[in-house]
Design an enzyme around this catalytic site. Structure first.
Site, PDB file in Angstrom:
ATOM      1  NE  ARG A 107      -4.106  -1.256   0.415  1.00  0.00           N
ATOM      2  CZ  ARG A 107      -5.226  -2.060   1.099  1.00  0.00           C
ATOM      3  NH1 ARG A 107      -5.455  -0.574   1.786  1.00  0.00           N
ATOM      4  NH2 ARG A 107      -6.376  -1.667   1.375  1.00  0.00           N
ATOM      5  CG  ASP A 127     -13.743   6.130   3.836  1.00  0.00           C
ATOM      6  OD1 ASP A 127     -14.697   4.729   3.407  1.00  0.00           O
ATOM      7  OD2 ASP A 127     -12.342   6.282   3.599  1.00  0.00           O
TER       8      ASP A 127
END
Length: 276
Positions: free
Chosen positions: A34, A142
């Site tokens: 990531r 989010d």
């Protein structure tokens, strides 16, 4: 060079502090994969060097980028299928009877990522609720501001559209813009997105008839799961519903929920009517 233990531990501590998400041993590959784009963009030799540079010379913007990279989850249209089927065929009809006087429904898509879940819910409500003169509102939240910007834009690549969206719904609800697809205004106006940390207060969101809290509790420890479920109970209207992911449950976490089976999907409802 593999991610060093020092760099991994620092990232785990940062992510847990900022988001309450627990990254356990064995997730080194996930962290490294990531963070590779961030390391490359910064001109670092590798991910460990990138992390060590931020660890030794704190940079708030870079820390936020790390947290967002590690809290952005996979998503798709009508993910897993069955929950959306249960929502459309059982939950919405039941709520239409219960809310006949107000003719209004509010749905919360928690951890909504780039918006596919929220827009999927809007598509489901377009015919069954909005077309009959009801008001429907979907709130998508989010932690990551980056994914929320994409959700707000409502523009997706062909590859993203191919992940679960039936062709008739693509043609009906989206417009081709170059190589991408733009969600149409009649759907977009039903959905609103905002930034929210699930460990913070939900009071400003208001009350909801349905909460989709899917595939997010699995990232938290027991205490945080219990706290989140308690907070969610307080924003569900009496007679409301909550959907969790297939690998998630309230059992052994928060016993203030009843479970109902709709087909092969478990839906959860606060005991004693909700808002306890």
């Amino acid at each position: 060079m593999a991610l060093t233990p020092t760099a991994f531990d620092w990232v785990c501590t940062l992510v847990r502090k900022e988001s309450a998400i627990v990254l356990e041993k064995g997730k080194e590959y996930l962290v490294e994969s990531r963070l590779v784009p961030l390391a490359r963009a910064a001109g670092a030799a590798d991910v460990s060097a990138y992390v060590d540079g931020i660890r030794l010379r704190p940079d708030r913007r870079a820390q936020t980028a790390i947290v967002e990279a590690l809290t952005t989850n996979e998503t798709s249209w009508f993910r897993d299928g069955a929950p959306f089927q249960a929502f459309s065929t059982a939950v919405v009809p039941a709520l239409k009877q219960a809310r006949a006087t107000t003719r209004s429904l509010r749905v919360w898509s928690a951890a909504s990522s780039t918006g596919q879940e929220a827009y999927s819910l809007a598509m489901g409500l377009q015919d069954s609720v909005v077309a009959e003169g009801w008001r429907a509102e979907i709130i998508g939240t989010d932690l990551s501001t980056e994914v929320l910007e994409k959700a707000k834009a409502g523009r997706y690549s062909q590859l993203e559209m191919n992940r679960g969206l039936p062709a008739p719904l693509l043609v009906r609800h989206f417009t081709r813009v170059g190589t991408q697809w733009q969600v149409n205004d009649n759907l977009k106006k039903m959905v609103r997105f905002q930034q929210l940390n699930l460990t913070s207060s939900y009071a400003a969101l208001g009350q909801f008839d349905v909460v989709f809290l899917r595939n997010v509790l699995i990232y938290f420890d027991l205490e945080t799961k219990r706290d989140i479920l308690s907070r969610v109970r307080k924003v569900i209207k009496p007679g409301g519903y909550m959907f969790l992911g297939g690998a998630e449950t309230t059992l052994g976490v928060d016993e203030n929920w009843d479970r109902e089976l709709i087909g092969r999907v478990s839906v959860h409802r606060p005991k004693n009517g909700g808002q306890a």
